[in-house]
Design an enzyme around this catalytic site. Structure first.
Site, PDB file in Angstrom:
ATOM      1  N   HIS A  72       0.931  -1.110  -0.114  1.00  0.00           N
ATOM      2  CA  HIS A  72      -0.040   0.227   0.019  1.00  0.00           C
ATOM      3  C   HIS A  72       0.918   1.238  -0.079  1.00  0.00           C
ATOM      4  CE1 HIS A  72      -2.401   3.014   2.135  1.00  0.00           C
ATOM      5  NE2 HIS A  72      -3.211   3.002   1.391  1.00  0.00           N
ATOM      6  N   GLU A  75       2.010   1.815  -3.397  1.00  0.00           N
ATOM      7  CA  GLU A  75       0.975   2.362  -4.359  1.00  0.00           C
ATOM      8  C   GLU A  75       1.014   3.824  -4.302  1.00  0.00           C
ATOM      9  OE1 GLU A  75      -3.471   3.526  -3.492  1.00  0.00           O
ATOM     10  OE2 GLU A  75      -3.222   1.369  -2.894  1.00  0.00           O
ATOM     11  N   HIS A  76       1.167   4.243  -3.050  1.00  0.00           N
ATOM     12  CA  HIS A  76       1.085   5.783  -2.737  1.00  0.00           C
ATOM     13  C   HIS A  76       2.223   6.543  -3.596  1.00  0.00           C
ATOM     14  CE1 HIS A  76      -1.765   6.947   0.649  1.00  0.00           C
ATOM     15  NE2 HIS A  76      -2.129   5.699   0.228  1.00  0.00           N
ATOM     16  N   GLU A 152      -4.127   7.858   7.096  1.00  0.00           N
ATOM     17  CA  GLU A 152      -5.123   7.012   6.658  1.00  0.00           C
ATOM     18  C   GLU A 152      -5.350   5.779   7.628  1.00  0.00           C
ATOM     19  OE1 GLU A 152      -5.833   4.620   2.526  1.00  0.00           O
ATOM     20  OE2 GLU A 152      -4.026   5.567   2.522  1.00  0.00           O
TER      21      GLU A 152
END
Length: 452
Positions: A72, A75-76, A152
């Site tokens: 993840h 991904e950012h 997040e």
């Protein structure tokens, strides 16, 4: 060497409007480029948009405990600059044409996508391909984005209807890759370094592990040409001996003893997920389990909705759902209710699941469930984003495309006996339960008794 079939066509433009010469509507075409890069498209000539995506065969279950959250995090970071574009350049390019760009990380794959006007597809292909092939993983951006990801995680923790699913996964799968959160934890995210994320990127983002998908007003041969050009520019297709990765398998076996997870939160509602091991995505019985899930909690006429909300007014939201991975899966029931009613809701869920495990579904229930699942399947594919999603997930997970007609045939062929058999096997297992909310010690003891 490129393997492809069908005529070559090129889109032309007249007075600012795309006049497409697409493949036959609904036709899925597949080409394998050097390096094992797969390109799949589905033509929808009745729209003026295209959704373009690139899928990576990597998810959170590919992480070690120390790297939890790396997929993840990466991904950012792929939005944070390439050798040719800055962070602003990436976002501004798509914003300037009114497009949308995003990404998501799952347990077993990651997807990056953009939705644009058909005439802007070349731009979308160039930008997204550049991100996937040429990210610089800048050290300063790694540190800056760490704070965003921690926010997040905090946002998820502040939403009990969201984080309860993570707690349920941990209760069911334990400290396995499938039991860990996709986002990682505060501790693991703080422990990730630029070098560890960059190594993860180099290991998993090779062309043989990527799948390119596009759906909308397009021409397959033009998409293939543009993708090949973009990847060639990055020097990503040099390994001509590479072959596409095969669908994932696995060997995870679940301990079905059941577990209880209660997380104290000062919320007005308590949120719970009750569930048990289900079926892998390769198990043909998954069609029967899907029908069972629809009957139990797939709509307003479902058993759980009627019992929990309509007849007793115990919850506003309740539903059932299933998820299948390469080697295992789960069946779950969600409900949000006042803390004092958690025990009653759990007992109702246990009672309804037990009844279906013993007796199966009635003919009327079966007919409604088949209709509900069939309709939702078709309606869920009525936009280019959903079609793009189906292409990528099917290629990565099964290595083949299942047509809508084939899916509807599989659903319609499910029999009452098949549902009863799968219900007896799945629903009779000891359940696991996760609860997030302000439960006191007495309420926790009551819930423990209700679920055992």
């Amino acid at each position: 060497m490129t393997r492809e079939t069908g005529p070559t066509a090129r889109p032309s433009h007249t007075e600012g409007r795309a006049v497409a010469h697409p493949d036959s509507p609904g036709t899925v075409r597949r080409t394998v480029l050097p390096g094992g890069l797969r390109v799949l498209t589905e033509a929808v000539p009745t729209v003026r948009s295209v959704t373009f995506g690139i899928w990576a065969r990597v998810g959170s279950r590919d992480e070690t405990p120390e790297l939890n959250g790396a997929t993840h995090y990466l991904e950012h970071l792929l939005f944070k600059g390439t050798e040719r574009r800055s962070t602003l350049d990436i976002s501004a390019a798509v914003d300037a044409v009114g497009g949308e760009m995003n990404a998501f990380t799952a347990k077993e794959f990651t997807c990056y996508y953009a939705r644009v006007l058909d005439s802007d597809l070349p731009l979308a292909i160039d930008v997204v391909s550049d991100m996937l092939t040429s990210s610089v993983i800048d050290a300063a951006e790694v540190e800056a984005e760490r704070g965003v990801i921690l926010e997040e995680i905090a946002l998820t923790e502040d939403d009990p209807s969201d984080c309860v699913h993570d707690y349920f996964a941990h209760a069911l799968f334990g400290d396995s890759p499938l039991g860990r959160p996709v986002l990682g934890t505060v501790e693991t995210v703080n422990g990730l370094t630029r070098d560890s994320v960059a190594r993860f990127y180099r290991e998993h983002y090779t062309p043989s592990q990527l799948v390119v998908t596009a759906a909308g007003n397009l021409d397959h041969d033009e998409v293939v040409r543009l993708v090949r050009e973009a990847f060639d520019t990055a020097g990503a297709l040099r390994d001509t001996a590479a072959r596409p990765s095969v669908p994932r398998d696995g060997s995870l076996r679940l301990d079905t003893a059941g577990a209880l997870s209660v997380t104290e939160r000062p919320t007005e509602q308590a949120h719970l997920v009750l569930g048990m091991p289900g079926l892998s995505r390769h198990d043909e019985r998954r069609w029967a389990l899907g029908v069972l899930s629809a009957a139990l909690g797939g709509g307003m006429s479902s058993r759980l909705f009627q019992e929990i909300r309509e007849r007793r007014g115990l919850a506003y939201s309740t539903y059932a759902y299933t998820s299948g991975y390469a080697d295992c899966g789960f069946f779950g029931v969600y409900a949000g209710c006042r803390p004092g009613q958690v025990t009653e809701v759990v007992r109702i869920c246990r009672d309804q699941l037990g009844q279906v495990a013993d007796k199966g579904l009635g003919e009327d229930e079966l007919r409604r469930a088949v209709g509900q699942l069939s309709g939702s399947t078709v309606l869920g594919l009525e936009d280019t984003g959903a079609l793009m999603h189906r292409l990528g997930k099917s290629e990565l997970c099964w290595g083949r495309q299942l047509s809508t007609d084939e899916m509807l045939t599989r659903i319609a062929s499910v029999t009452a006996q098949e549902v009863r058999t799968v219900a007896a096997e799945i629903l009779s297992q000891p359940p696991s339960l996760a609860v997030v909310g302000p439960l006191n010690d007495r309420q926790v003891a009551q819930v423990q008794e209700a679920v055992s």
